[in-house]
Design an enzyme around this catalytic site. Structure first.
Site, short mmCIF file in Angstrom:
data_model
loop_
_atom_site.label_atom_id
_atom_site.label_comp_id
_atom_site.label_asym_id
_atom_site.label_seq_id
_atom_site.Cartn_x
_atom_site.Cartn_y
_atom_site.Cartn_z
N LYS A 106 7.01 -8.81 10.56
CA LYS A 106 6.87 -7.85 9.47
C LYS A 106 5.96 -8.48 8.43
O LYS A 106 6.19 -9.61 8.00
CB LYS A 106 8.26 -7.63 8.89
CG LYS A 106 8.44 -6.37 8.13
CD LYS A 106 9.94 -6.17 7.83
CE LYS A 106 10.13 -5.06 6.83
NZ LYS A 106 11.08 -5.45 5.79
N HIS A 108 5.18 -7.09 5.39
CA HIS A 108 5.50 -6.74 4.00
C HIS A 108 6.96 -7.09 3.72
O HIS A 108 7.64 -7.66 4.58
CB HIS A 108 5.26 -5.24 3.79
CG HIS A 108 6.06 -4.41 4.75
ND1 HIS A 108 5.66 -4.19 6.05
CD2 HIS A 108 7.25 -3.79 4.61
CE1 HIS A 108 6.58 -3.43 6.65
NE2 HIS A 108 7.54 -3.19 5.81
#
Ligand code: OMP
Length: 224
Positions: A106, A108
């Site tokens: 991921k 963010h």
């Protein structure tokens, strides 16, 4: 076979069969083998079943006396397993941190592909099945990459079949490789031997033809 199969292992095989997790027929394994049986842990699919499953792991872990610092449940099927085994161990007075991974990193938010407690110390991997050993090697690599120590593996079923190395079948099983070559402890609730013992018993009187096929599969793919 199977004089040594424990009552707990037999209860577990019966439980898996009743839940539809253990099935007989024709299935292709991840390693590309045509198997006459398959264990689909995703079908422990309600609260009572997954709690009972996790209780089997927790009892085996406590009985083994294994020491470890935290639990890692590899994506995807190891995620509910790691969480519920941690919960069942806590109910038995042993509270451990747990973590799991995402399959895709991921970019963010919190970032990274690890979720939960920091991966550190002696890590117990909780997963469902070991066949040829690809899944466990990925978990070991993820733990090492995080700077922690792969210490042990707990699985529901050891299929006791030949590991593959670079796509080639070798004589030893994945569990033997992880124990002897990598030095990790491996704790399985049940093994192929336990399954064959179950198939020889009264509770499986209706499964005779399947027992023959499982024996033939073991002759072809079983580890020595
Ligand atoms: P290996 O990576 O070859 O050890 O296979 C283990 C994985 O195969 C498991 O994590 C499952 O994704 C899958 N599997 C089962 O879930 N149940 C089985 O009975 C057999 C397999 C398999 O494909 O070998």
């Amino acid at each position: 076979d199977g004089e040594k199969s424990s009552a707990v292992a037999q209860d577990f095989v019966q439980f898996a069969r009743d839940a539809g997790v253990l099935r007989f027929g024709e299935f292709k394994t991840k390693a590309g083998r045509m198997s006459p049986y398959f264990f689909n842990s995703g079908l422990f699919d309600d609260g009572a079943k997954i709690a009972r499953l996790a209780g089997f792991y927790a009892d085996r872990l406590i009985e083994s006396g294994l020491e470890f610092d935290m639990i890692f449940g590899p994506a995807y099927k190891g995620i509910p397993l790691g969480a519920t085994v941690a919960a069942e161990l806590a109910r038995r007075g042993r509270n451990y941190p747990f973590a799991y991974n995402r399959k895709e990193a991921k970019a963010h938010g919190e970032g990274g592909n690890l979720v939960g407690a920091p991966l550190q110390g002696r890590v117990l991997i909780v997963d469902d099945v070991m066949s040829a050993g690809t899944a466990v090697r990925e978990s070991i690599a993820a733990i090492q990459a995080a700077g922690a120590t792969p210490h042990a593996v707990a699985i529901a079923l050891d299929r006791q079949e030949k590991a593959t190395e670079n796509g080639v079948d070798v004589d030893h099983s994945a569990v033997q490789y992880v124990r002897n070559q990598l030095g990790l402890s491996v704790i399985a609730i049940a093994t192929l031997d336990d399954l064959l013992s179950y198939l020889s018993g009264d509770a499986a009187a209706d499964l005779g033809a399947h027992r023959e096929r499982v024996l033939a599969y073991r002759t072809r793919y079983g580890a020595h």
